[in-house]
Design a protein around this motif. Structure first.
Motif, short mmCIF file in Angstrom:
data_model
loop_
_atom_site.label_atom_id
_atom_site.label_comp_id
_atom_site.label_asym_id
_atom_site.label_seq_id
_atom_site.Cartn_x
_atom_site.Cartn_y
_atom_site.Cartn_z
N LEU A 50 0.85 -1.18 0.00
CA LEU A 50 0.00 0.00 0.00
C LEU A 50 0.89 1.23 0.00
N THR A 51 0.66 2.15 -0.93
CA THR A 51 1.42 3.40 -0.96
C THR A 51 0.58 4.55 -0.43
N ARG A 52 1.24 5.52 0.16
CA ARG A 52 0.53 6.68 0.69
C ARG A 52 -0.10 7.49 -0.44
N ARG A 53 0.58 7.58 -1.58
CA ARG A 53 0.07 8.36 -2.69
C ARG A 53 -1.28 7.81 -3.17
N LYS A 54 -1.37 6.49 -3.37
CA LYS A 54 -2.63 5.90 -3.83
C LYS A 54 -3.70 5.98 -2.74
N LEU A 55 -3.30 5.79 -1.50
CA LEU A 55 -4.26 5.86 -0.40
C LEU A 55 -4.84 7.26 -0.29
N ARG A 56 -3.99 8.28 -0.42
CA ARG A 56 -4.47 9.66 -0.35
C ARG A 56 -5.48 9.94 -1.46
N ALA A 57 -5.25 9.39 -2.65
CA ALA A 57 -6.17 9.60 -3.76
C ALA A 57 -7.51 8.92 -3.50
N TRP A 58 -7.51 7.84 -2.73
CA TRP A 58 -8.74 7.10 -2.47
C TRP A 58 -9.59 7.73 -1.36
N VAL A 59 -8.99 8.51 -0.46
CA VAL A 59 -9.75 9.05 0.67
C VAL A 59 -10.97 9.85 0.20
N PRO A 60 -10.83 10.84 -0.70
CA PRO A 60 -12.05 11.55 -1.13
C PRO A 60 -13.05 10.67 -1.86
N ARG A 61 -12.57 9.66 -2.56
CA ARG A 61 -13.49 8.75 -3.23
C ARG A 61 -14.32 7.97 -2.21
N LEU A 62 -13.65 7.47 -1.17
CA LEU A 62 -14.38 6.75 -0.12
C LEU A 62 -15.33 7.68 0.62
N ALA A 63 -14.90 8.92 0.85
CA ALA A 63 -15.74 9.89 1.55
C ALA A 63 -17.02 10.17 0.77
N GLY A 64 -16.96 10.08 -0.55
CA GLY A 64 -18.13 10.35 -1.37
C GLY A 64 -19.08 9.18 -1.53
N MET A 65 -18.75 8.05 -0.92
CA MET A 65 -19.57 6.85 -1.05
C MET A 65 -20.43 6.61 0.18
N THR A 66 -21.51 5.89 -0.01
CA THR A 66 -22.28 5.36 1.11
C THR A 66 -21.63 4.05 1.54
N PRO A 67 -21.92 3.55 2.74
CA PRO A 67 -21.40 2.25 3.15
C PRO A 67 -21.79 1.13 2.18
N ARG A 68 -23.00 1.21 1.63
CA ARG A 68 -23.42 0.17 0.69
C ARG A 68 -22.55 0.19 -0.56
N GLU A 69 -22.18 1.37 -1.02
CA GLU A 69 -21.30 1.47 -2.19
C GLU A 69 -19.89 0.98 -1.87
N ARG A 70 -19.40 1.29 -0.68
CA ARG A 70 -18.06 0.80 -0.29
C ARG A 70 -18.04 -0.73 -0.21
N ALA A 71 -19.14 -1.32 0.20
CA ALA A 71 -19.19 -2.77 0.35
C ALA A 71 -19.08 -3.49 -0.98
N LYS A 72 -19.23 -2.77 -2.08
CA LYS A 72 -19.08 -3.37 -3.40
C LYS A 72 -17.63 -3.35 -3.88
N LEU A 73 -16.76 -2.69 -3.13
CA LEU A 73 -15.35 -2.64 -3.50
C LEU A 73 -14.68 -3.98 -3.21
N PRO A 74 -13.61 -4.32 -3.91
CA PRO A 74 -12.97 -5.64 -3.70
C PRO A 74 -12.45 -5.80 -2.28
N GLY A 75 -12.82 -6.92 -1.66
CA GLY A 75 -12.30 -7.26 -0.34
C GLY A 75 -12.95 -6.56 0.82
N VAL A 76 -13.98 -5.75 0.59
CA VAL A 76 -14.61 -4.98 1.67
C VAL A 76 -15.87 -5.69 2.15
#
Length: 293
Positions: free
Chosen positions: A218-244
């Motif tokens: 896991l890199t910090r650069r990719k993780l930082r890019a994902w934070v706003p994407r996750l913030a914009g999702m509902t829990p149901r949408e996050r649950a569709k992500l791989p491994g969640v």
């Protein structure tokens, strides 16, 4: 002889059984879903206690069916820090005959570090370990099996979700407040020497590595890019992500912010995800004690 650990945490009661050669024999997870069930006074709600007792009863019954000779029943921070923890332990004891034990957060960090060291071996050199749980984050560092630094901080993904992220999708201000809380908690962390390898362990890091990495790194650069994407999702949408898992989707955002903010504060650009953690450390330590007896 079969040895088992029963790890009763914020999301599940997890039974892991091995033989005396540390070969896996049996696993069972029963949901507890405690992280969102803490009342304002710090107690677990009555419904949560009922779920917990039922989950422990099922896992204890399974351990007996598996002829476990030595069971390590561990209550992690969610139960350890609950204001009604005495009642919880009594209810579990009355229902199962098992006395839940707890480690301090610092001891959890030491035991998890032992597991990571055994998994990676001495050639990995000086390690820095980050472990994000439901109620706390553990940090440990050192060059041997016993870390020179072992710290537990009250910035777990479930805790900060409950305290600071009540709405999903989450606002930019709410995410920023989580980041500030993490940086404040890390402010007084003892100085850590430059590590040869940084390791993340726990279900949170495993899920983040699936979402924002390759499952192992896991890199910090990719993780930082994902934070706003996750913030914009509902829990149901996050649950569709791989491994969640659906049970962890709500607190995945807090886990991502904690991980990114901690990596930033500690100057970590990338980390390796280790599959062994607290449960494996407890089993390894117990098997060592039995071999020396």
């Amino acid at each position: 002889m079969r040895v088992a650990v029963l790890d009763v945490g914020s999301n599940s009661a997890h039974l892991q059984v091995v033989d005396d050669s540390f070969d896996p024999v049996f696993r069972l997870k029963e949901p507890t879903l405690l992280a969102e069930s803490v009342t304002p006074d710090g107690a677990l709600s009555p419904d949560a206690v009922e779920r917990l007792v039922a989950a422990v009863a099922r896992t204890v019954a399974a351990s007996r069916e598996q002829a476990v000779a030595d069971l390590i029943p561990l209550a992690t921070a969610t139960i350890r820090d609950a204001t009604n923890n005495a009642e919880i332990r009594r209810r579990v004891r009355d229902a199962t005959g098992v006395e839940l034990r707890s480690l301090s957060g610092e001891d959890e960090a030491r035991v998890t570090f032992l597991a990571v060291r055994r998994y990676l071996g001495p050639a990995a050199g000086h390690l820095l370990l980050l472990d994000i749980g439901g109620m706390s984050m553990e940090v440990a560092a050192g060059a041997g099996e016993r870390p020179d630094v072992a710290v537990s901080l009250p910035i777990g993904a479930g805790r900060l979700t409950r305290q600071l992220l009540p709405h999903h999708p989450a606002s930019r201000d709410a995410v920023a407040e989580v980041r500030r809380r993490v940086r404040h908690a890390l402010r007084d962390l003892p100085k850590v020497s430059s590590p040869d390898l940084v390791v993340g362990t726990s279900k949170t890091f495993k899920q983040l590595a699936r979402v924002a990495g390759d499952g192992r790194r896991l890199t910090r650069r990719k993780l930082r890019a994902w934070v706003p994407r996750l913030a914009g999702m509902t829990p149901r949408e996050r649950a569709k992500l791989p491994g969640v898992a659906a049970s962890r989707a709500r607190q995945l955002l807090a886990g991502a912010v904690i991980a990114e903010a901690a990596m930033d504060a500690l100057g970590v650009e990338a980390l390796k995800v280790c599959p062994w953690a607290l449960r494996e450390g407890l089993l390894l330590r117990r098997l060592t004690e039995l071999a020396q007896a």
